[in-house]
Design a protein around this motif. Sequence first.
Motif, PDB file in Angstrom:
ATOM      1  N   GLN A  96       0.828  -1.210   0.000  1.00  9.80           N
ATOM      2  CA  GLN A  96       0.000   0.000   0.000  1.00  9.80           C
ATOM      3  C   GLN A  96       0.863   1.260   0.000  1.00  9.80           C
ATOM      4  OE1 GLN A  96      -3.394  -0.194   2.798  1.00  9.80           O
ATOM      5  NE2 GLN A  96      -4.465  -0.870   0.961  1.00  9.80           N
ATOM      6  N   ARG A  97       1.891   1.299   0.822  1.00 10.60           N
ATOM      7  CA  ARG A  97       2.732   2.501   0.919  1.00 10.60           C
ATOM      8  C   ARG A  97       3.585   2.712  -0.321  1.00 10.60           C
ATOM      9  NH1 ARG A  97       3.357   0.187   5.671  1.00 10.60           N
ATOM     10  NH2 ARG A  97       5.452  -0.544   5.186  1.00 10.60           N
ATOM     11  N   LYS A  98       4.297   1.674  -0.742  1.00  8.14           N
ATOM     12  CA  LYS A  98       5.281   1.814  -1.811  1.00  8.14           C
ATOM     13  C   LYS A  98       4.660   1.765  -3.207  1.00  8.14           C
ATOM     14  CE  LYS A  98       9.738  -0.093  -3.261  1.00  8.14           C
ATOM     15  NZ  LYS A  98      10.765  -1.094  -2.966  1.00  8.14           N
ATOM     16  N   TYR A  99       3.667   0.911  -3.384  1.00 10.41           N
ATOM     17  CA  TYR A  99       3.111   0.692  -4.720  1.00 10.41           C
ATOM     18  C   TYR A  99       1.708   1.260  -4.890  1.00 10.41           C
ATOM     19  CZ  TYR A  99       7.051  -2.482  -4.756  1.00 10.41           C
ATOM     20  OH  TYR A  99       8.311  -3.018  -4.654  1.00 10.41           O
ATOM     21  N   LYS A 100       1.159   1.867  -3.816  1.00 17.44           N
ATOM     22  CA  LYS A 100      -0.165   2.517  -3.858  1.00 17.44           C
ATOM     23  C   LYS A 100      -1.278   1.532  -4.260  1.00 17.44           C
ATOM     24  CE  LYS A 100       1.913   6.425  -3.047  1.00 17.44           C
ATOM     25  NZ  LYS A 100       2.558   6.404  -1.752  1.00 17.44           N
TER      26      LYS A 100
END
Length: 139
Positions: free
Chosen positions: A60-64
């Motif tokens: 979720q954070r890095k690849y949205k």
Amino acid sequence: MAANQSRGIRNNNPGNIDYNPENNWKGQLPFDPVLEKRFCRFQSAEYGIRALMSLLGTYQRKYKLRTVAALINRWAPTNENNTSAYVNDVTKDLGVSPVQEISVSDKKTAIALAKAIVRHENGSQPYPDEMFEKAFSLL
């Protein structure tokens, strides 16, 4: 350990996370190609579940990746999984649509998603709620 247990349960890695020498997960056992050629092994299921939740958070954070469909397509790529069936299983367990945005930083959502992944990966979800609570607290 019972020989009839799924690989993920035997390895305390119920998300079946691939071993990668660049990752040093909390509670990860040393790589042993005799015992397990492909997947991580953990000291306890709590650490394996924690790694599963942590990896989803990274997605979720890095690849949205904000939807179940996006998360599962990365988690279980179509080259080795029936990813659409996986997405359908997980969304049914969560009671959401494949394209509904979710947040794995939300404890209830993270635990529900982890339980659904464990069930799909292993054919059953044998762990008590307390184990998922403990895994989440280790993040």
